[in-house]
Design an enzyme around this catalytic site. Structure first.
Site, PDB file in Angstrom:
ATOM      1  N   LYS A  26      65.482  54.274  11.951  1.00 24.20           N
ATOM      2  CA  LYS A  26      66.339  55.021  11.020  1.00 24.20           C
ATOM      3  C   LYS A  26      66.054  56.530  11.103  1.00 24.20           C
ATOM      4  CE  LYS A  26      65.023  52.699   7.339  1.00 24.20           C
ATOM      5  NZ  LYS A  26      64.192  51.575   7.722  1.00 24.20           N
ATOM      6  N   ARG A 101      67.615  50.170  -1.779  1.00 17.22           N
ATOM      7  CA  ARG A 101      66.797  49.086  -1.235  1.00 17.22           C
ATOM      8  C   ARG A 101      66.962  47.791  -2.013  1.00 17.22           C
ATOM      9  NH1 ARG A 101      63.222  52.218   2.187  1.00 17.22           N
ATOM     10  NH2 ARG A 101      61.323  51.197   2.653  1.00 17.22           N
ATOM     11  N   ARG A 135      53.414  52.591  15.941  1.00 19.69           N
ATOM     12  CA  ARG A 135      53.979  53.852  15.434  1.00 19.69           C
ATOM     13  C   ARG A 135      52.862  54.821  15.018  1.00 19.69           C
ATOM     14  NH1 ARG A 135      58.873  53.360  11.332  1.00 19.69           N
ATOM     15  NH2 ARG A 135      57.411  52.372   9.902  1.00 19.69           N
ATOM     16  N   ARG A 168      50.607  55.444   9.709  1.00 14.81           N
ATOM     17  CA  ARG A 168      51.043  55.407   8.309  1.00 14.81           C
ATOM     18  C   ARG A 168      50.236  54.358   7.567  1.00 14.81           C
ATOM     19  NH1 ARG A 168      57.584  55.385   7.834  1.00 14.81           N
ATOM     20  NH2 ARG A 168      57.100  53.765   6.324  1.00 14.81           N
ATOM     21  N   ARG A 179      56.710  44.340   3.396  1.00 13.67           N
ATOM     22  CA  ARG A 179      57.952  45.103   3.524  1.00 13.67           C
ATOM     23  C   ARG A 179      59.067  44.243   4.108  1.00 13.67           C
ATOM     24  NH1 ARG A 179      55.659  49.597   6.970  1.00 13.67           N
ATOM     25  NH2 ARG A 179      57.458  50.915   6.653  1.00 13.67           N
TER      26      ARG A 179
HETATM   27  P1  AMP Z   1      60.242  54.102   4.275  1.00 14.65           P
HETATM   28  O1  AMP Z   1      59.720  55.368   4.859  1.00 14.65           O
HETATM   29  O2  AMP Z   1      61.712  54.136   3.998  1.00 14.65           O
HETATM   30  O3  AMP Z   1      59.810  52.883   5.040  1.00 14.65           O
HETATM   31  O4  AMP Z   1      59.559  53.978   2.806  1.00 14.65           O
HETATM   32  C1  AMP Z   1      58.159  53.919   2.662  1.00 14.65           C
HETATM   33  C2  AMP Z   1      57.803  53.314   1.304  1.00 14.65           C
HETATM   34  O5  AMP Z   1      58.316  54.137   0.257  1.00 14.65           O
HETATM   35  C3  AMP Z   1      58.358  51.939   1.026  1.00 14.65           C
HETATM   36  O6  AMP Z   1      57.578  50.899   1.594  1.00 14.65           O
HETATM   37  C4  AMP Z   1      58.307  51.913  -0.503  1.00 14.65           C
HETATM   38  O7  AMP Z   1      56.974  51.758  -0.984  1.00 14.65           O
HETATM   39  C5  AMP Z   1      58.738  53.327  -0.852  1.00 14.65           C
HETATM   40  N1  AMP Z   1      60.206  53.435  -0.947  1.00 14.65           N
HETATM   41  C6  AMP Z   1      61.026  54.136  -0.112  1.00 14.65           C
HETATM   42  N2  AMP Z   1      62.304  54.016  -0.506  1.00 14.65           N
HETATM   43  C7  AMP Z   1      62.298  53.222  -1.606  1.00 14.65           C
HETATM   44  C8  AMP Z   1      63.310  52.699  -2.474  1.00 14.65           C
HETATM   45  N3  AMP Z   1      64.611  52.979  -2.289  1.00 14.65           N
HETATM   46  N4  AMP Z   1      62.919  51.897  -3.501  1.00 14.65           N
HETATM   47  C9  AMP Z   1      61.631  51.617  -3.718  1.00 14.65           C
HETATM   48  N5  AMP Z   1      60.619  52.044  -2.934  1.00 14.65           N
HETATM   49  C10 AMP Z   1      60.941  52.846  -1.895  1.00 14.65           C
END
Ligand code: AMP
Length: 227
Positions: A26, A101, A135, A168, A179
């Protein structure tokens, strides 16, 4: 896709959501899309990681939840999205990544914003594990690397700023499992909801980034990608 979403008109503002399982690319696709199309990339995960790195109050609230790969509370995430979009620095539109999400977040989003399309990056589970666990991220500038497909020139160092490459906190097998559970349990229903509204363009996320970008642009009838 709806017919109204087709055709590129510079004067019209575009609003896209990009969805896909962890590791589906993404962030990479947003980077390839945003420059020449002048779309503002809004990544909820990046905003939350910034708070964690800067040790803000929000960072303290979300640090553990994020490291465990679990979803942060809806109220908090919705207020972050509301505040970010209220900055109105997206004259030509935005690409929102990592939101919505779950179905509640989707309801909140659709109440306030109409969208032109949802880009769904489709990646089979066996690829996800391989990609996510290899990653790396620059601790200084946030640039993404992958030890299989996108290696830095010097091991452990960012090509752009020389910063240290780190993993990360949530790219561990345990956090990835959490996740993926959330993705299939909570995020897939959002995709279904968007599909019913005919917003969704599904793209095979297995090829190299430029090929995926070309498929996105062809599907959305956007100006061609020049690598
Ligand atoms: P990402 O970089 O999009 O994979 O997001 C990393 C982490 O941020 C996720 O595993 C969640 O802990 C939190 N997070 C990101 N976006 C959301 C969302 N829309 N709702 C809830 N938690 C989120």
């Amino acid at each position: 896709m709806r017919a109204g979403a087709l055709g590129w008109d510079r004067s019209r503002m575009r609003k896209y959501v990009i969805m896909g399982v962890q590791g589906s690319g993404k962030g990479t696709q947003c980077t390839l899309m945003r420059h020449d199309l002048e779309l503002t990339h809004i990544s909820v995960g990046d905003i939350l990681r910034w708070h964690v790195q800067q040790h803000t109050k929000i960072g303290a609230l979300v640090r553990r939840t994020m490291a465990a790969g679990e979803l942060v509370g809806d109220d908090l995430v919705e207020s972050i999205v509301r505040d970010r979009l209220a900055q109105h620095d997206w004259n030509y539109g935005f690409l929102i990544d990592g939101f919505p999400r779950n179905v509640r977040q989707a309801g909140f989003f659709l109440e306030s914003y109409d969208i032109d399309g949802v880009i769904h990056l489709d990646l089979p589970d066996e690829e996800v594990q391989k990609r996510v666990l290899s990653r790396r991220l620059c601790a200084a500038c946030g640039m993404d690397y992958n030890l299989i497909s996108d290696r830095p020139e010097v091991e452990g160092k960012c090509d752009v700023c020389g910063g240290r490459l780190v993993t990360r906190d949530d790219d561990t097998p345990e956090a990835l499992a959490a996740r993926l559970r959330d993705y299939y349990g909570k995020t897939e229903p959002v995709l279904e909801l968007f599909r019913r509204k005919e917003y969704v363009l599904t793209v095979d996320a297995r090829p190299d980034p430029a090929t995926v970008q070309k498929a996105i642009r062809a599907g959305l009838n956007l100006p061609a990608y020049a690598a």
